[in-house]
Design an enzyme around this catalytic site. Structure first.
Site, PDB file in Angstrom:
ATOM      1  N   ASP A  88       0.864  -1.181   0.000  1.00 56.91           N
ATOM      2  CA  ASP A  88       0.000   0.000   0.000  1.00 56.91           C
ATOM      3  C   ASP A  88       0.903   1.235   0.000  1.00 56.91           C
ATOM      4  O   ASP A  88       2.115   1.138   0.187  1.00 56.91           O
ATOM      5  CB  ASP A  88      -0.957  -0.034   1.203  1.00 56.91           C
ATOM      6  CG  ASP A  88      -2.207   0.811   0.942  1.00 56.91           C
ATOM      7  OD1 ASP A  88      -2.223   1.569  -0.051  1.00 56.91           O
ATOM      8  OD2 ASP A  88      -3.164   0.726   1.735  1.00 56.91           O
ATOM      9  N   ASP A 123      -3.757   7.127  -3.803  1.00 54.08           N
ATOM     10  CA  ASP A 123      -5.115   7.619  -4.058  1.00 54.08           C
ATOM     11  C   ASP A 123      -5.563   8.512  -2.906  1.00 54.08           C
ATOM     12  O   ASP A 123      -4.941   8.532  -1.846  1.00 54.08           O
ATOM     13  CB  ASP A 123      -6.078   6.427  -4.218  1.00 54.08           C
ATOM     14  CG  ASP A 123      -5.995   5.448  -3.061  1.00 54.08           C
ATOM     15  OD1 ASP A 123      -4.862   5.104  -2.643  1.00 54.08           O
ATOM     16  OD2 ASP A 123      -7.045   5.027  -2.541  1.00 54.08           O
ATOM     17  N   CYS A 273     -12.675 -22.916  21.271  1.00 44.19           N
ATOM     18  CA  CYS A 273     -12.112 -22.881  19.921  1.00 44.19           C
ATOM     19  C   CYS A 273     -11.106 -24.011  19.797  1.00 44.19           C
ATOM     20  O   CYS A 273     -10.311 -24.249  20.702  1.00 44.19           O
ATOM     21  CB  CYS A 273     -11.428 -21.546  19.662  1.00 44.19           C
ATOM     22  SG  CYS A 273     -10.661 -21.497  18.034  1.00 44.19           S
ATOM     23  N   CYS A 275      -8.921 -24.274  17.161  1.00 50.08           N
ATOM     24  CA  CYS A 275      -7.886 -23.968  16.172  1.00 50.08           C
ATOM     25  C   CYS A 275      -6.523 -24.341  16.762  1.00 50.08           C
ATOM     26  O   CYS A 275      -6.393 -24.453  17.979  1.00 50.08           O
ATOM     27  CB  CYS A 275      -7.938 -22.493  15.778  1.00 50.08           C
ATOM     28  SG  CYS A 275      -7.086 -21.392  16.911  1.00 50.08           S
ATOM     29  N   CYS A 278      -5.442 -22.391  19.846  1.00 51.56           N
ATOM     30  CA  CYS A 278      -6.224 -22.498  21.089  1.00 51.56           C
ATOM     31  C   CYS A 278      -6.333 -23.930  21.610  1.00 51.56           C
ATOM     32  O   CYS A 278      -6.593 -24.128  22.796  1.00 51.56           O
ATOM     33  CB  CYS A 278      -7.649 -21.994  20.871  1.00 51.56           C
ATOM     34  SG  CYS A 278      -7.772 -20.286  20.366  1.00 51.56           S
TER      35      CYS A 278
HETATM   36  N1  GUN Z   1      -6.491   0.793   2.884  1.00 52.80           N
HETATM   37  C1  GUN Z   1      -7.760   0.815   3.335  1.00 52.80           C
HETATM   38  N2  GUN Z   1      -8.499   1.662   2.577  1.00 52.80           N
HETATM   39  C2  GUN Z   1      -7.693   2.148   1.626  1.00 52.80           C
HETATM   40  C3  GUN Z   1      -7.892   3.053   0.528  1.00 52.80           C
HETATM   41  O1  GUN Z   1      -8.972   3.582   0.293  1.00 52.80           O
HETATM   42  N3  GUN Z   1      -6.791   3.302  -0.260  1.00 52.80           N
HETATM   43  C4  GUN Z   1      -5.578   2.727  -0.023  1.00 52.80           C
HETATM   44  N4  GUN Z   1      -4.563   2.989  -0.842  1.00 52.80           N
HETATM   45  N5  GUN Z   1      -5.374   1.882   1.005  1.00 52.80           N
HETATM   46  C5  GUN Z   1      -6.418   1.608   1.813  1.00 52.80           C
HETATM   47 ZN    ZN Z   2      -8.644 -20.383  18.255  1.00 62.65          ZN
END
Ligand code: GUN
Ligand code: ZN
Length: 643
Positions: A88, A123, A273, A275, A278
């Site tokens: 990201d 963005d 749980c 898993c 756990c």
């Molecule tokens: N992570 C969660 N929402 C968004 C988003 O709208 N844009 C970007 N780039 N990362 C995100």
């Molecule tokens: Zn668990």
């Protein structure tokens, strides 16, 4: 490259290949914070089987040691992770903390430099409380930055994020513009606050309006959605990728994720749980772990929960039962139930993608089930394509045995002999006896105690049907007159014609049933197997779903009797000889097709002069075919040169 392998609702199982690494979608990408290694990426890959993860290039870039190391040895080495790495861009940080101090160009360049598989544009996060003008203005910038990133991306795959706050028209418009750009994944962004505030019905609007504009040839990523309880619904709407940061964030706060919500360890009465994190641990033992160990155990538990649900979603999708799972999951919280109800407003949009038949039975889970496209499709076609065999009808109540002609065998026989059409009032709407073996009518289960909503709907639909079809006399089963002899109605022939009308339309059915018609029935089951008209085998009926497959002779007649483009899929010249030999029709060779065809529906493959070259079943929706670079459009059964 993205290829659709299976589908259900608007959901798809896809194969997504990035730089030689392949994952199957839907898939969840755990978020790895490069500074806090809660669960090491190597373990995510090997122990949990996550073939892709997401991390944050903004954080790596802003941390001098990480920045230097990432540039030097690359991101995969830095994280010790061989799978697909998405990064990201810092947008989410701007949503959390305000402006970020870097440009789109810088972050794209950085993501390329460290060897990211899928990078993200910087963005602008459109907040749900923004005005429409503010939102529209910021989208202009997001689109400019996305174009800039496309020009720079090189070998890197690119996320172009759909924004638009809660404005469906802005979402759709933004999505349409993204679809035209050279990007590889379509994330839907700006939805985290909606999920945090349980505004799931608005999430439905956002996803469904974005989907209208997006390119079906690219996976759709619901940015920031990683709670198990949303996965079934989001997948049903056509989201392919998800990411979860909360598995680790919640773990640091001692919060455990379950399919029905998130619970604080200190409030929990038991740890039921099983898993691997756990198993064998009591609630007290979990509480007594030291902070670091506890955080790791809870993070692992959270990951197992997400993984298990993602796997279950895939199983239901493969079985064609994802609607059922989504309806069950949406009962975990009233806000999710609202979302499910809101999805009912998108029945038309969903119907274009929903397969025409499936293997298993349809379970009714409550009045919301009637919002599924399969209900709408049945009523639409019944209204347009059903022709009653007489102007007298007998109305029966829905009953558990299916097809209805089995439990009602005697009464149906008596009614038919007296010249009455038997009709059952079902939650699908009225079911004439002759359609009762056809999908979805015979392959469905309803509770014996109906709810009031559906009962009222059944009455209303039956009333409308009776008046629309112009029945002159409508009676109950106890009023059927006894007749000694009489020409009566022939249920087999009525069935053979009614199913053909339902599937292919009235004009096509007339052409298929012209002249002398013989029905070949199975000796074992007594069900119709083949339809022979004027000595030619035109149709075969599948035992499982009571739906016809079309023979070449039948296809020829339909082409003559109906106007273009009814039921046609037109191939480009160079593919014609291959499809005529019985090979499947691939998307890149399809010139155009009937927009009214649906996935799994019978189709006639033709050349550009409307000559039939094959019959088969649609695999994709018509709107998807021109966008897909790869994959099958029609699964061909028989080609013209086979016969
Ligand atoms: N992570 C969660 N929402 C968004 C988003 O709208 N844009 C970007 N780039 N990362 C995100
Ligand atoms: Zn668990």
């Amino acid at each position: 490259m993205f290829e659709i392998i299976r589908r259900d609702g608007m959901a798809r199982i896809g194969k997504f290949e990035v730089h030689g690494k392949v994952i199957e979608t839907p898939a969840l990408l755990p978020v790895v914070n490069p500074k806090i290694n809660t669960v090491p990426p190597r373990e995510l890959y090997e122990r949990f089987g996550f073939g892709a993860l997401i991390t944050n290039s903004y954080i790596i870039r802003g941390t001098p040691e990480l920045n230097a190391k990432a540039r030097e040895i690359g991101l995969h080495e830095l994280l010790d992770y061989p799978g697909i790495i998405m990064t990201d861009s810092g947008t989410f940080q701007s949503h959390m903390y305000g402006e970020v101090d870097l440009t789109n160009e810088e972050i794209i360049e950085f993501q390329k430099a460290i060897g990211t598989d899928i990078g993200t544009v910087l963005d602008i996060f459109t907040e749900p409380f923004w005005t429409k003008e503010q939102t529209a203005d910021s989208i202009v910038t997001t689109l400019e930055r996305t174009q800039q990133a496309c020009d720079m991306k090189g070998e890197m795959f690119l996320n172009g994020v759909v924004q638009g706050s809660v404005y469906p028209d802005l979402r759709e418009d933004c999505a349409r513009k993204m679809a035209e750009m050279d990007i590889d994944v379509h994330p839907v962004g700006g939805v985290v606050p909606l999920m945090e505030q349980y505004r799931y019905s608005e999430l439905v609007d956002v996803v469904m309006s974005s989907k209208r504009g997006l390119n079906p040839n690219r996976p759709v990523h619901l940015f920031g959605a990683g709670h198990p309880m949303i996965l079934a619904l989001a997948t049903l709407m056509g989201c392919d990728l998800f990411d979860s940061a909360s598995y680790a964030k919640f773990a640091r706060d001692d919060r455990m994720m379950f399919i029905d919500g998130t619970f604080r360890l200190q409030d929990m009465q038991s740890l039921d749980c099983n898993c691997p994190a756990c198993r064998g641990r009591s609630i007290d033992a979990m509480k007594k772990l030291d902070k670091k160990e506890r955080t790791k155990a809870i993070a692992e538990h959270n990951l197992y929960q997400i993984k298990q649900e993602m796997d279950l979603v895939k199983r239901y999708l493969r079985e064609g039962r994802l609607w059922e799972l989504a309806e069950l999951r949406c009962r975990a919280h009233p806000a999710l139930l609202d979302a499910l109800r809101r999805l009912g407003e998108y029945q038309d949009q969903m119907e274009r993608f929903d397969p025409i038949s499936r293997d298993g039975a349809i379970f009714y889970t409550g009045p919301e089930s009637r919002n599924r496209p399969v209900y709408k499709r049945y009523l639409d076609r019944l209204g347009e394509r059903y022709v009653p065999a007489s102007d007298k009808a007998v109305l029966f109540e829905e009953c558990p045995g299916k097809p209805y002609s089995r439990p009602y065998a005697e009464q149906f026989a008596k009614a038919l002999k007296a010249g009455y059409c038997p009709i059952v009032a079902s939650p699908f709407g009225p079911v004439p006896a002759e359609l009762d073996e056809m999908y979805p009518l015979a392959q469905s289960l309803f509770p014996e105690y109906p709810d009031m909503e559906t009962e009222e709907a059944m009455e209303m639909l039956t009333f409308r049907f009776v008046s629309k079809m112009g029945f002159k006399e409508v009676i109950g089963p106890e009023q059927i007159p006894d007749v000694e002899t009489g020409s009566g109605l022939d249920l087999d022939m009525m069935r053979a014609k009614a199913v053909a009308r339902y599937q292919f339309g009235l004009a096509a059915a007339d052409a298929l049933f012209r002249g002398d018609v013989q029905l070949v029935k199975s000796k074992k089951t007594g069900k119709i197997r083949n339809v022979i008209s004027d000595g030619e085998h035109v149709l075969s009926m599948r035992a499982g779903d009571g739906i016809y497959t079309l023979k070449m002779e039948g296809a020829k007649r339909i082409l003559t009797a109906t106007e273009w483009p009814h039921m046609r899929v037109v191939m480009k010249d160079d593919a014609v000889p291959f499809v005529a030999e019985g090979r499947n029709a691939f998307c890149q060779f399809v010139m155009c097709c009937d927009p009214e065809l649906r996935p799994m529906e019978e189709a006639i493959v033709t050349d550009k002069d409307d000559n039939p070259i094959a019959t088969g079943r649609m695999f994709l929706a018509p709107s998807e075919i021109p966008m897909m670079k790869k994959g099958m459009a029609v699964k061909v059964r028989s080609g013209s040169s086979d016969e």
